[in-house]
Structure formats: C-alpha cells, structure tokens
Design a protein around this motif. Sequence first.
Motif, PDB file in Angstrom:
ATOM      1  N   LEU A 183      19.507  53.129   4.271  1.00  0.00           N
ATOM      2  CA  LEU A 183      20.276  54.090   3.466  1.00  0.00           C
ATOM      3  C   LEU A 183      20.244  55.486   4.079  1.00  0.00           C
ATOM      4  CD1 LEU A 183      19.132  53.010  -0.110  1.00  0.00           C
ATOM      5  CD2 LEU A 183      21.318  52.515   0.988  1.00  0.00           C
ATOM      6  N   LEU A 184      19.107  55.820   4.672  1.00  0.00           N
ATOM      7  CA  LEU A 184      18.953  57.141   5.284  1.00  0.00           C
ATOM      8  C   LEU A 184      18.937  56.994   6.802  1.00  0.00           C
ATOM      9  CD1 LEU A 184      16.191  58.693   2.998  1.00  0.00           C
ATOM     10  CD2 LEU A 184      18.625  59.213   2.983  1.00  0.00           C
ATOM     11  N   PRO A 185      19.452  57.986   7.527  1.00  0.00           N
ATOM     12  CA  PRO A 185      19.437  57.926   8.988  1.00  0.00           C
ATOM     13  C   PRO A 185      18.006  57.940   9.538  1.00  0.00           C
ATOM     14  CG  PRO A 185      20.553  59.929   8.211  1.00  0.00           C
ATOM     15  CD  PRO A 185      20.112  59.184   7.015  1.00  0.00           C
ATOM     16  N   SER A 186      17.832  57.402  10.736  1.00  0.00           N
ATOM     17  CA  SER A 186      16.493  57.271  11.326  1.00  0.00           C
ATOM     18  C   SER A 186      15.823  58.624  11.527  1.00  0.00           C
ATOM     19  CB  SER A 186      16.553  56.503  12.648  1.00  0.00           C
ATOM     20  OG  SER A 186      17.322  57.213  13.584  1.00  0.00           O
ATOM     21  N   GLU A 187      16.585  59.688  11.812  1.00  0.00           N
ATOM     22  CA  GLU A 187      15.950  61.000  12.008  1.00  0.00           C
ATOM     23  C   GLU A 187      15.291  61.514  10.725  1.00  0.00           C
ATOM     24  OE1 GLU A 187      20.462  61.831  11.706  1.00  0.00           O
ATOM     25  OE2 GLU A 187      19.212  60.538  12.940  1.00  0.00           O
ATOM     26  N   ILE A 188      15.811  61.102   9.599  1.00  0.00           N
ATOM     27  CA  ILE A 188      15.167  61.463   8.331  1.00  0.00           C
ATOM     28  C   ILE A 188      14.003  60.519   8.050  1.00  0.00           C
ATOM     29  CG2 ILE A 188      15.473  61.545   5.819  1.00  0.00           C
ATOM     30  CD1 ILE A 188      18.276  62.639   6.322  1.00  0.00           C
ATOM     31  N   MET A 189      14.208  59.240   8.301  1.00  0.00           N
ATOM     32  CA  MET A 189      13.157  58.246   8.044  1.00  0.00           C
ATOM     33  C   MET A 189      11.917  58.476   8.905  1.00  0.00           C
ATOM     34  SD  MET A 189      14.177  56.267   5.619  1.00  0.00           S
ATOM     35  CE  MET A 189      13.120  54.846   5.754  1.00  0.00           C
ATOM     36  N   ASN A 190      12.082  58.998  10.097  1.00  0.00           N
ATOM     37  CA  ASN A 190      10.960  59.187  11.009  1.00  0.00           C
ATOM     38  C   ASN A 190      10.480  60.628  11.090  1.00  0.00           C
ATOM     39  OD1 ASN A 190      10.914  56.428  11.763  1.00  0.00           O
ATOM     40  ND2 ASN A 190      12.712  56.804  13.050  1.00  0.00           N
TER      41      ASN A 190
END
Length: 173
Positions: free
Chosen positions: A62-69
């Motif tokens: 749901l969220l982009p990887s830059e936010i997830m990481n």
Amino acid sequence: MVKSGRMADMLDLTLQESYLDTEVTDFLVSLDYSLKRSGDLVDHLTGKIKTKLLHRKVMEGLLPSEIMNKPKQGGFVPVMIFLKDPDLRKNIYRHLLNSEIIKEYFRTDYLNTLFESYEEFQGKKIYWHNFYNSKANRILFLLTFDIWHHFYIENNALGMSPPCLSDYLNRTP
C-alpha cells in the motif's frame, strides 16, 4: 501526552491517541514478540531489527518502499494548534503581559518581541515546523507557569476547581 491532553481540555479541543484505547492496547500487548519485531534479543541489542512489524505487514504493497524502509524519525507535539485562534492568542498575550508573576520573572519587552515574532508567522507557509513549534512552546510554557503559580503558590490547588482557560484568562487578579 499529559500536557497536551490537559492543554487541549482547557482550550476545548479533542485529542485522540489510538494506543490509549484499552482494547487496542490489550490486543497489542498480548501479541507474540515475533509479530512486533523481527529478529531476536541480540538483533534488538545491536539495532538490527525492524520495529512495528505488524504495521509494516499491513501496509506492505500500500505504501511505497521508501516510506516502508524509512528509519524512525521521532516526532513532536504540534502545540501551535493550541494557538490557532487569534482572539485566544491576544487574550493569552494580554494576560501574560498583565500577570504580576510573569512581570516579576520576565522582561516585558522580551515578551512583546516574542508575541510579535509569533504573530509574524500567522497565515504564512511554514517550512520548519519545529522552529514555529518552539515559539508556540515558549508562549504556552509562560502560560503554564502563570497557571501553576496561581494554583499552587497563590492558592490551595486541592481546594479549587480549575476553570476553563477563557475564564482563567479573563479573571481579575
């Protein structure tokens, strides 16, 4: 949260924290460690874990990887929301400038500069929220000191019922 909650009550605002809901908290506390964090104790002690594992799993895709990481950043309480109302701000300024205890410990010219500086930010786009927030904090700390002195030094705090903020600001000292 205590300060924010008490100040919100005085300003007739509602603050809600999802983790203060006892059912949500009880559920989260009851979860196995493996659902909360990745890794074991050694990973935890060496900073090689991912926290909020359940949150991350739910948001996966749901969220982009830059936010997830993104690493943990910390946060701040946006106290400037307590000072949004221009009439309330003016009442607080007036009250503080007329407060005997504030005049005893603080220079009136500095207070006027602080208030004028805070007013300059009103209605403008804010690029550095922490700076703006720190100005609001100074004003609310002064007000908190004034309220504390009124209740705990000048009066018997246990024998008084705290008024709403507008009644407190409009009282005659």
